[in-house]
Design a protein around this motif. Structure first.
Motif, short mmCIF file in Angstrom:
data_model
loop_
_atom_site.label_atom_id
_atom_site.label_comp_id
_atom_site.label_asym_id
_atom_site.label_seq_id
_atom_site.Cartn_x
_atom_site.Cartn_y
_atom_site.Cartn_z
N HIS A 53 0.85 -1.20 0.00
CA HIS A 53 0.00 0.00 0.00
C HIS A 53 0.89 1.25 0.00
O HIS A 53 1.70 1.43 0.90
CB HIS A 53 -0.91 0.03 1.23
CG HIS A 53 -2.04 -0.98 1.18
ND1 HIS A 53 -1.83 -2.34 1.13
CD2 HIS A 53 -3.39 -0.81 1.17
CE1 HIS A 53 -3.00 -2.96 1.09
NE2 HIS A 53 -3.97 -2.06 1.11
N HIS A 90 -6.81 2.84 -4.19
CA HIS A 90 -7.04 1.80 -3.18
C HIS A 90 -6.26 2.13 -1.90
O HIS A 90 -6.82 2.17 -0.81
CB HIS A 90 -6.62 0.44 -3.74
CG HIS A 90 -6.65 -0.68 -2.72
ND1 HIS A 90 -6.98 -1.97 -3.06
CD2 HIS A 90 -6.37 -0.70 -1.38
CE1 HIS A 90 -6.92 -2.74 -1.96
NE2 HIS A 90 -6.54 -1.99 -0.94
N ASP A 94 -8.02 3.48 1.78
CA ASP A 94 -8.02 2.66 3.00
C ASP A 94 -7.91 3.55 4.24
O ASP A 94 -8.32 3.14 5.33
CB ASP A 94 -6.87 1.65 2.98
CG ASP A 94 -7.27 0.34 2.32
OD1 ASP A 94 -8.49 0.12 2.14
OD2 ASP A 94 -6.38 -0.46 1.98
ZN LIG Z 1 -6.18 -2.35 1.16
#
Ligand SMILES: [Zn+2]
Length: 185
Positions: A53, A90, A94
Protein backbone atom coordinates in the motif's frame (compact mmCIF):
# COMPACT_ATOMS: atom_id res chain seq x y z
CA UNK A 1 -12.89 -1.41 2.61
CA UNK A 2 -13.57 -4.77 1.03
CA UNK A 3 -11.22 -5.79 -1.72
CA UNK A 4 -14.40 -6.19 -3.79
CA UNK A 5 -15.16 -2.50 -3.30
CA UNK A 6 -11.61 -1.65 -4.34
CA UNK A 7 -12.00 -3.75 -7.49
CA UNK A 8 -15.26 -1.97 -8.37
CA UNK A 9 -13.73 1.45 -7.71
CA UNK A 10 -10.80 0.41 -9.93
CA UNK A 11 -13.26 -0.60 -12.64
CA UNK A 12 -15.09 2.71 -12.33
CA UNK A 13 -11.78 4.44 -13.09
CA UNK A 14 -11.75 2.64 -16.43
CA UNK A 15 -15.10 4.17 -17.38
CA UNK A 16 -13.79 7.59 -18.56
CA UNK A 17 -11.18 5.80 -20.71
CA UNK A 18 -13.90 3.62 -22.21
CA UNK A 19 -16.10 6.61 -22.97
CA UNK A 20 -13.27 8.53 -24.68
CA UNK A 21 -11.64 5.54 -26.39
CA UNK A 22 -14.04 2.56 -26.66
CA UNK A 23 -11.34 0.41 -28.28
CA UNK A 24 -9.39 0.55 -25.00
CA UNK A 25 -12.34 -0.60 -22.86
CA UNK A 26 -10.97 -4.09 -22.24
CA UNK A 27 -7.40 -3.19 -21.25
CA UNK A 28 -8.66 -0.30 -19.11
CA UNK A 29 -11.02 -2.63 -17.23
CA UNK A 30 -8.28 -5.20 -16.71
CA UNK A 31 -5.98 -2.51 -15.36
CA UNK A 32 -8.70 -1.27 -13.00
CA UNK A 33 -9.38 -4.74 -11.63
CA UNK A 34 -5.70 -5.57 -11.10
CA UNK A 35 -4.82 -2.17 -9.65
CA UNK A 36 -7.79 -2.33 -7.30
CA UNK A 37 -6.91 -5.82 -6.17
CA UNK A 38 -3.11 -5.94 -5.92
CA UNK A 39 -2.52 -3.90 -2.71
CA UNK A 40 -4.46 -6.41 -0.62
CA UNK A 41 -2.13 -9.20 -1.72
CA UNK A 42 -0.05 -8.07 1.25
CA UNK A 43 -2.58 -9.94 3.38
CA UNK A 44 -0.87 -13.08 2.15
CA UNK A 45 2.61 -12.04 3.22
CA UNK A 46 4.41 -9.01 4.56
CA UNK A 47 2.55 -6.41 6.58
CA UNK A 48 -1.04 -5.72 5.60
CA UNK A 49 -1.67 -2.15 4.43
CA UNK A 50 2.05 -1.46 4.42
CA UNK A 51 3.97 -3.81 2.15
CA UNK A 52 1.87 -3.17 -0.98
CA UNK A 53 0.00 0.00 0.00
CA UNK A 54 1.53 3.31 -1.13
CA UNK A 55 -1.05 6.05 -0.47
CA UNK A 56 1.40 8.90 -1.17
CA UNK A 57 4.38 7.55 -3.10
CA UNK A 58 2.01 5.62 -5.35
CA UNK A 59 1.01 8.95 -6.88
CA UNK A 60 4.34 9.13 -8.72
CA UNK A 61 4.07 5.96 -10.82
CA UNK A 62 0.32 6.55 -11.23
CA UNK A 63 0.89 10.06 -12.55
CA UNK A 64 3.69 8.88 -14.82
CA UNK A 65 1.44 6.12 -16.16
CA UNK A 66 -1.31 8.61 -17.01
CA UNK A 67 1.14 10.94 -18.79
CA UNK A 68 2.59 8.08 -20.85
CA UNK A 69 -0.92 6.86 -21.77
CA UNK A 70 -1.90 10.35 -22.93
CA UNK A 71 1.29 10.65 -25.00
CA UNK A 72 1.21 7.13 -26.38
CA UNK A 73 -2.37 5.86 -26.19
CA UNK A 74 -2.68 2.12 -26.61
CA UNK A 75 -3.94 -1.02 -24.85
CA UNK A 76 -0.84 -1.50 -22.69
CA UNK A 77 -0.44 2.12 -21.66
CA UNK A 78 -4.18 2.41 -20.93
CA UNK A 79 -4.11 -0.69 -18.74
CA UNK A 80 -1.01 0.50 -16.87
CA UNK A 81 -2.45 4.01 -16.40
CA UNK A 82 -5.80 2.85 -15.02
CA UNK A 83 -4.06 0.18 -12.97
CA UNK A 84 -1.65 2.68 -11.44
CA UNK A 85 -4.43 5.09 -10.52
CA UNK A 86 -6.58 2.26 -9.11
CA UNK A 87 -3.58 1.10 -7.07
CA UNK A 88 -3.01 4.48 -5.42
CA UNK A 89 -6.74 5.14 -4.98
CA UNK A 90 -7.04 1.80 -3.18
CA UNK A 91 -4.10 2.62 -0.90
CA UNK A 92 -5.26 6.15 -0.12
CA UNK A 93 -8.93 5.25 0.37
CA UNK A 94 -8.02 2.66 3.00
CA UNK A 95 -7.30 5.67 5.25
CA UNK A 96 -11.01 6.54 5.02
CA UNK A 97 -11.96 3.20 6.55
CA UNK A 98 -11.24 1.47 9.84
CA UNK A 99 -8.00 0.42 11.52
CA UNK A 100 -5.95 -2.71 11.05
CA UNK A 101 -7.62 -5.11 13.41
CA UNK A 102 -9.72 -8.20 13.35
CA UNK A 103 -12.75 -6.33 14.67
CA UNK A 104 -12.34 -2.76 13.33
CA UNK A 105 -15.64 -1.69 14.91
CA UNK A 106 -13.94 -1.95 18.32
CA UNK A 107 -11.49 0.79 17.31
CA UNK A 108 -8.58 -0.45 19.38
CA UNK A 109 -6.07 0.22 16.59
CA UNK A 110 -6.39 3.40 14.54
CA UNK A 111 -3.55 2.53 12.14
CA UNK A 112 -5.22 2.54 8.72
CA UNK A 113 -2.52 2.49 6.05
CA UNK A 114 1.22 3.12 6.02
CA UNK A 115 2.60 6.28 4.45
CA UNK A 116 6.06 5.29 3.23
CA UNK A 117 6.85 8.92 2.40
CA UNK A 118 6.47 10.23 5.94
CA UNK A 119 7.35 6.91 7.54
CA UNK A 120 4.24 6.63 9.69
CA UNK A 121 0.79 5.12 9.75
CA UNK A 122 -2.11 7.26 8.56
CA UNK A 123 -4.95 7.30 11.07
CA UNK A 124 -8.26 5.65 10.25
CA UNK A 125 -10.97 8.17 9.42
CA UNK A 126 -13.90 5.74 9.79
CA UNK A 127 -15.94 7.34 7.00
CA UNK A 128 -16.52 3.72 6.12
CA UNK A 129 -16.41 2.40 9.70
CA UNK A 130 -15.13 -1.05 8.74
CA UNK A 131 -14.89 -3.35 5.75
CA UNK A 132 -18.26 -4.93 5.10
CA UNK A 133 -20.16 -2.05 6.78
CA UNK A 134 -23.32 -1.03 4.86
CA UNK A 135 -21.50 2.15 3.83
CA UNK A 136 -18.78 -0.01 2.27
CA UNK A 137 -21.46 -1.78 0.27
CA UNK A 138 -22.91 1.60 -0.72
CA UNK A 139 -19.52 2.68 -2.11
CA UNK A 140 -19.37 -0.59 -4.05
CA UNK A 141 -22.84 0.01 -5.53
CA UNK A 142 -22.05 3.62 -6.45
CA UNK A 143 -18.83 2.52 -8.16
CA UNK A 144 -20.65 -0.27 -10.00
CA UNK A 145 -23.34 1.98 -11.52
CA UNK A 146 -21.15 3.70 -14.15
CA UNK A 147 -19.40 0.40 -14.88
CA UNK A 148 -22.72 -1.32 -15.57
CA UNK A 149 -23.77 1.65 -17.70
CA UNK A 150 -20.89 1.33 -20.15
CA UNK A 151 -19.75 -2.29 -19.99
CA UNK A 152 -21.39 -5.53 -20.96
CA UNK A 153 -19.93 -9.01 -21.34
CA UNK A 154 -17.31 -10.29 -18.89
CA UNK A 155 -16.81 -6.94 -17.14
CA UNK A 156 -20.51 -6.78 -16.35
CA UNK A 157 -20.38 -10.31 -14.93
CA UNK A 158 -17.37 -9.44 -12.79
CA UNK A 159 -19.22 -6.38 -11.52
CA UNK A 160 -22.44 -8.20 -10.67
CA UNK A 161 -20.48 -11.04 -9.04
CA UNK A 162 -18.47 -8.58 -6.94
CA UNK A 163 -21.69 -6.90 -5.79
CA UNK A 164 -23.28 -10.22 -4.83
CA UNK A 165 -20.16 -11.41 -2.98
CA UNK A 166 -19.84 -8.04 -1.29
CA UNK A 167 -23.45 -8.25 -0.10
CA UNK A 168 -22.86 -11.71 1.38
CA UNK A 169 -19.63 -10.50 3.00
CA UNK A 170 -21.40 -7.50 4.51
CA UNK A 171 -24.10 -9.76 5.91
CA UNK A 172 -21.66 -12.10 7.67
CA UNK A 173 -18.79 -9.69 8.37
CA UNK A 174 -19.21 -9.40 12.13
CA UNK A 175 -19.34 -13.17 12.57
CA UNK A 176 -16.11 -13.76 10.65
CA UNK A 177 -13.58 -13.09 13.47
CA UNK A 178 -15.08 -15.99 15.37
CA UNK A 179 -14.04 -18.40 12.66
CA UNK A 180 -11.24 -17.06 10.57
CA UNK A 181 -8.92 -14.14 10.10
CA UNK A 182 -10.69 -11.92 7.58
CA UNK A 183 -8.96 -12.12 4.25
CA UNK A 184 -10.90 -9.30 2.67
CA UNK A 185 -10.13 -5.87 4.06
ZN1 LIG B 1 -6.18 -2.35 1.16
Amino acid sequence: MMVLTHILVGLSLAVPVTVVAPSLAGPAALGGIIGGFVPDLDLLGGQHRKTLHFPVLGLIPAGAGVVVALLVPGPLTAAVAVGGVAFVVHSASDALGGGRELRPWERTNTDAVYDHYRGRWLAARYLVPYDGHPRDLLVAVLAAIPVLAVYDGPVRWVTVSALLLGTVYALVRKRIPKYVRPIVE
